[in-house]
Design a protein around this motif. Structure first.
Motif, PDB file in Angstrom:
ATOM      1  N   GLU A 109       0.700  -1.250   0.054  1.00  0.00           N
ATOM      2  CA  GLU A 109       0.026   0.101   0.100  1.00  0.00           C
ATOM      3  C   GLU A 109       0.880   1.396  -0.106  1.00  0.00           C
ATOM      4  OE1 GLU A 109      -3.851  -1.751   2.298  1.00  0.00           O
ATOM      5  OE2 GLU A 109      -2.292  -0.957   3.463  1.00  0.00           O
ATOM      6  N   TYR A 110       1.899   1.311   0.680  1.00  0.00           N
ATOM      7  CA  TYR A 110       2.980   2.241   0.827  1.00  0.00           C
ATOM      8  C   TYR A 110       3.619   2.616  -0.530  1.00  0.00           C
ATOM      9  CZ  TYR A 110       7.166   5.071   2.195  1.00  0.00           C
ATOM     10  OH  TYR A 110       8.088   5.940   2.331  1.00  0.00           O
ATOM     11  N   ASN A 111       4.052   1.485  -1.143  1.00  0.00           N
ATOM     12  CA  ASN A 111       4.647   1.709  -2.363  1.00  0.00           C
ATOM     13  C   ASN A 111       3.753   2.012  -3.517  1.00  0.00           C
ATOM     14  OD1 ASN A 111       6.952   0.851  -1.518  1.00  0.00           O
ATOM     15  ND2 ASN A 111       7.087  -1.118  -2.302  1.00  0.00           N
ATOM     16  N   SER A 112       2.461   1.702  -3.435  1.00  0.00           N
ATOM     17  CA  SER A 112       1.419   1.993  -4.367  1.00  0.00           C
ATOM     18  C   SER A 112       1.310   3.659  -4.524  1.00  0.00           C
ATOM     19  CB  SER A 112       0.004   1.595  -4.249  1.00  0.00           C
ATOM     20  OG  SER A 112      -0.632   2.111  -3.142  1.00  0.00           O
ATOM     21  N   MET A 113       1.431   4.311  -3.407  1.00  0.00           N
ATOM     22  CA  MET A 113       1.369   5.771  -3.416  1.00  0.00           C
ATOM     23  C   MET A 113       2.632   6.508  -3.740  1.00  0.00           C
ATOM     24  SD  MET A 113      -1.510   6.554  -0.214  1.00  0.00           S
ATOM     25  CE  MET A 113      -0.522   5.469   0.973  1.00  0.00           C
ATOM     26  N   PHE A 114       3.769   5.949  -3.127  1.00  0.00           N
ATOM     27  CA  PHE A 114       5.140   6.738  -3.287  1.00  0.00           C
ATOM     28  C   PHE A 114       5.715   6.472  -4.813  1.00  0.00           C
ATOM     29  CE2 PHE A 114       5.243   7.694   0.949  1.00  0.00           C
ATOM     30  CZ  PHE A 114       5.768   8.685   1.046  1.00  0.00           C
ATOM     31  N   ASP A 115       5.064   4.987  -5.587  1.00  0.00           N
ATOM     32  CA  ASP A 115       5.185   4.893  -6.927  1.00  0.00           C
ATOM     33  C   ASP A 115       4.814   6.031  -7.827  1.00  0.00           C
ATOM     34  OD1 ASP A 115       6.840   2.585  -6.357  1.00  0.00           O
ATOM     35  OD2 ASP A 115       5.131   1.348  -7.059  1.00  0.00           O
ATOM     36  N   ILE A 116       3.648   6.466  -7.448  1.00  0.00           N
ATOM     37  CA  ILE A 116       3.103   7.825  -8.126  1.00  0.00           C
ATOM     38  C   ILE A 116       4.008   9.214  -7.893  1.00  0.00           C
ATOM     39  CG2 ILE A 116       1.311   9.346  -8.484  1.00  0.00           C
ATOM     40  CD1 ILE A 116       0.442   6.561  -9.339  1.00  0.00           C
ATOM     41  N   VAL A 146      -0.626  19.514   5.708  1.00  0.00           N
ATOM     42  CA  VAL A 146      -0.674  20.620   6.866  1.00  0.00           C
ATOM     43  C   VAL A 146      -1.714  20.342   7.867  1.00  0.00           C
ATOM     44  CG1 VAL A 146       0.442  22.480   5.688  1.00  0.00           C
ATOM     45  CG2 VAL A 146      -1.845  22.164   5.616  1.00  0.00           C
ATOM     46  N   MET A 147      -2.318  19.145   7.782  1.00  0.00           N
ATOM     47  CA  MET A 147      -3.482  18.896   8.627  1.00  0.00           C
ATOM     48  C   MET A 147      -3.305  17.696   9.613  1.00  0.00           C
ATOM     49  SD  MET A 147      -6.733  19.499   6.269  1.00  0.00           S
ATOM     50  CE  MET A 147      -8.234  19.162   7.417  1.00  0.00           C
ATOM     51  N   ALA A 148      -2.198  16.891   9.355  1.00  0.00           N
ATOM     52  CA  ALA A 148      -1.904  15.730  10.429  1.00  0.00           C
ATOM     53  C   ALA A 148      -3.024  14.860  10.586  1.00  0.00           C
ATOM     54  CB  ALA A 148      -1.157  16.491  11.600  1.00  0.00           C
ATOM     55  N   ILE A 149      -3.664  14.538   9.679  1.00  0.00           N
ATOM     56  CA  ILE A 149      -4.747  13.616   9.835  1.00  0.00           C
ATOM     57  C   ILE A 149      -4.356  12.172  10.054  1.00  0.00           C
ATOM     58  CG2 ILE A 149      -6.809  12.521   8.554  1.00  0.00           C
ATOM     59  CD1 ILE A 149      -6.565  14.732   6.514  1.00  0.00           C
ATOM     60  N   PRO A 150      -5.197  11.626  11.218  1.00  0.00           N
ATOM     61  CA  PRO A 150      -4.776  10.403  11.682  1.00  0.00           C
ATOM     62  C   PRO A 150      -5.024   9.392  10.584  1.00  0.00           C
ATOM     63  CG  PRO A 150      -6.048  11.227  13.380  1.00  0.00           C
ATOM     64  CD  PRO A 150      -6.160  12.472  12.196  1.00  0.00           C
ATOM     65  N   GLY A 151      -4.134   8.442  10.320  1.00  0.00           N
ATOM     66  CA  GLY A 151      -3.986   7.470   9.318  1.00  0.00           C
ATOM     67  C   GLY A 151      -3.520   7.919   7.989  1.00  0.00           C
ATOM     68  N   GLY A 152      -3.207   9.278   7.945  1.00  0.00           N
ATOM     69  CA  GLY A 152      -2.843   9.952   6.652  1.00  0.00           C
ATOM     70  C   GLY A 152      -1.413  10.133   6.466  1.00  0.00           C
ATOM     71  N   GLY A 153      -0.592   9.573   7.433  1.00  0.00           N
ATOM     72  CA  GLY A 153       1.046   9.693   7.205  1.00  0.00           C
ATOM     73  C   GLY A 153       1.517   9.522   5.920  1.00  0.00           C
ATOM     74  N   ALA A 154       1.316   8.242   5.394  1.00  0.00           N
ATOM     75  CA  ALA A 154       1.829   7.742   4.030  1.00  0.00           C
ATOM     76  C   ALA A 154       1.369   8.821   3.053  1.00  0.00           C
ATOM     77  CB  ALA A 154       1.780   6.220   3.823  1.00  0.00           C
ATOM     78  N   TYR A 155       0.196   8.843   2.854  1.00  0.00           N
ATOM     79  CA  TYR A 155      -0.556   9.851   1.874  1.00  0.00           C
ATOM     80  C   TYR A 155       0.055  11.167   1.822  1.00  0.00           C
ATOM     81  CZ  TYR A 155      -3.962  12.638  -0.464  1.00  0.00           C
ATOM     82  OH  TYR A 155      -4.605  13.394  -1.403  1.00  0.00           O
ATOM     83  N   SER A 156      -0.131  11.838   3.150  1.00  0.00           N
ATOM     84  CA  SER A 156       0.464  13.172   3.147  1.00  0.00           C
ATOM     85  C   SER A 156       1.925  13.397   2.998  1.00  0.00           C
ATOM     86  CB  SER A 156       0.238  13.743   4.588  1.00  0.00           C
ATOM     87  OG  SER A 156      -1.327  13.853   4.916  1.00  0.00           O
ATOM     88  N   GLY A 157       2.619  12.018   3.354  1.00  0.00           N
ATOM     89  CA  GLY A 157       4.128  12.261   3.207  1.00  0.00           C
ATOM     90  C   GLY A 157       4.476  12.146   1.727  1.00  0.00           C
ATOM     91  N   CYS A 158       3.607  11.222   0.792  1.00  0.00           N
ATOM     92  CA  CYS A 158       4.124  11.277  -0.673  1.00  0.00           C
ATOM     93  C   CYS A 158       3.685  12.427  -1.248  1.00  0.00           C
ATOM     94  CB  CYS A 158       3.419  10.067  -1.338  1.00  0.00           C
ATOM     95  SG  CYS A 158       1.618  10.213  -1.479  1.00  0.00           S
ATOM     96  N   LYS A 159       2.822  13.269  -0.633  1.00  0.00           N
ATOM     97  CA  LYS A 159       2.240  14.564  -1.367  1.00  0.00           C
ATOM     98  C   LYS A 159       3.471  15.741  -0.766  1.00  0.00           C
ATOM     99  CE  LYS A 159      -1.338  13.456  -3.484  1.00  0.00           C
ATOM    100  NZ  LYS A 159      -1.376  13.316  -5.029  1.00  0.00           N
ATOM    101  N   SER A 160       3.857  15.573   0.568  1.00  0.00           N
ATOM    102  CA  SER A 160       4.762  16.695   0.870  1.00  0.00           C
ATOM    103  C   SER A 160       6.199  16.685  -0.034  1.00  0.00           C
ATOM    104  CB  SER A 160       4.979  16.279   2.358  1.00  0.00           C
ATOM    105  OG  SER A 160       4.097  16.244   3.225  1.00  0.00           O
ATOM    106  N   ALA A 161       6.386  15.278  -0.522  1.00  0.00           N
ATOM    107  CA  ALA A 161       7.443  15.200  -1.171  1.00  0.00           C
ATOM    108  C   ALA A 161       7.326  15.854  -2.600  1.00  0.00           C
ATOM    109  CB  ALA A 161       7.804  13.742  -1.481  1.00  0.00           C
ATOM    110  N   ILE A 162       6.170  16.010  -3.179  1.00  0.00           N
ATOM    111  CA  ILE A 162       5.871  16.703  -4.296  1.00  0.00           C
ATOM    112  C   ILE A 162       6.161  18.042  -4.200  1.00  0.00           C
ATOM    113  CG2 ILE A 162       4.175  17.237  -5.997  1.00  0.00           C
ATOM    114  CD1 ILE A 162       3.196  14.232  -5.658  1.00  0.00           C
ATOM    115  N   GLU A 163       5.716  18.609  -3.110  1.00  0.00           N
ATOM    116  CA  GLU A 163       5.710  20.120  -2.735  1.00  0.00           C
ATOM    117  C   GLU A 163       7.336  20.501  -2.721  1.00  0.00           C
ATOM    118  OE1 GLU A 163       3.275  21.210   0.761  1.00  0.00           O
ATOM    119  OE2 GLU A 163       1.521  20.455  -0.053  1.00  0.00           O
ATOM    120  N   GLN A 164       8.048  19.611  -1.862  1.00  0.00           N
ATOM    121  CA  GLN A 164       9.419  19.855  -1.955  1.00  0.00           C
ATOM    122  C   GLN A 164      10.322  19.704  -3.137  1.00  0.00           C
ATOM    123  OE1 GLN A 164      11.326  21.183   0.725  1.00  0.00           O
ATOM    124  NE2 GLN A 164       9.164  21.454   1.624  1.00  0.00           N
ATOM    125  N   PHE A 165       9.861  18.782  -4.274  1.00  0.00           N
ATOM    126  CA  PHE A 165      10.210  18.681  -5.596  1.00  0.00           C
ATOM    127  C   PHE A 165      10.090  19.954  -6.285  1.00  0.00           C
ATOM    128  CE2 PHE A 165       8.876  13.841  -5.871  1.00  0.00           C
ATOM    129  CZ  PHE A 165       9.851  13.752  -5.081  1.00  0.00           C
TER     130      PHE A 165
END
Length: 245
Positions: A109-116, A146-165
């Protein structure tokens, strides 16, 4: 074709439905020639192409798997072969958004999001090589960063990377007049919405404008950022979320 984007060529990834579809339609309405990309929904992508053509712009549909780097490279190759240039890239393609407590998230599941996310990075790389000077790049993130939603760590993490890119690329491409930004929607009414009714109602209650976002709300923000009006905006993450954060 007339309009703010007349004569421009845009790629919008994941544009056969939802937010991507609204973005592609809006850019076409504003005069851009649009490359509509899809993973499996060829018929829906072709519908978008016909809608754009009906507004007077040109459009083609290309199949792309953003998880495959060669597929991403081929997208840019085909675009340049067909239109001869590229002015705008909108990274919208996304997979299934998975919300799970960290203790329960599987590697698959983690990889499926970070592959995108990896695919977005290499799409940005291709844009850095091939985008015309004074071009525009916008990637779709999420207000969840920026909301720190419980259960959203992996999802928010993959999007945070895009912001830094994007923030780093903005500094790399600034001397060429190319702007690089992200747009971060809030809860948006699409078929990809995975929250249950109670969760949705709670989030609406937290939103000053008191409703779910619409794909067109996000498309309007993107259309502004890719226009000449936004030539002085770069390295930013714009929250198109009704004020929830």
């Amino acid at each position: 074709m007339t309009g703010k984007l007349a004569g421009k060529v845009a790629i919008v990834t994941g544009s056969s439905r939802g937010i991507g579809r609204a973005i592609a339609q809006r850019l076409g309405k504003d005069g851009a020639n649009v490359v509509v990309t899809y993973h499996s929904s060829q018929n829906k992508a072709q519908e978008v192409v016909e809608e754009i053509k009906a507004e007077g712009s040109e459009a083609i549909a290309l199949q792309v798997d953003v998880k495959e780097i060669n597929s991403v490279g081929n997208l840019f190759k085909q675009t340049l072969e067909h239109f001869g240039k590229l002015d705008i890239l909108v990274n919208n393609a996304a997979g299934k958004n998975i919300f799970k407590p960290t203790a329960q998230m599987t590697e698959e599941e983690y990889n499926s999001m970070f592959d995108i996310t990896r695919g977005v990075y290499f799409a940005l790389q291709e844009a850095a090589k091939h985008l015309a000077d004074n071009g525009r790049i916008v990637s779709i993130s999420t207000s969840g960063t920026v909301m720190a939603i419980p259960g959203g760590g992996a999802y928010s993490g993959c999007k945070s990377a895009i912001e830094q890119f994007s923030a780093c690329l903005a500094k790399e491409l600034g001397e060429r007049g190319i702007t690089v930004n992200t747009v971060s929607p809030g809860v948006t009414d699409t078929d990809g919405l995975v929250l249950d009714e109670e969760q949705v109602n709670q989030l609406i209650a937290q939103t000053p404008l008191n409703r779910l976002g619409k794909p067109e709300d996000v498309a309007n923000a993107v259309a502004t950022l890719v226009s000449d009006d936004a030539h002085w905006i770069t390295g930013q993450s714009i929250r198109a979320n009704g004020g929830i954060v």
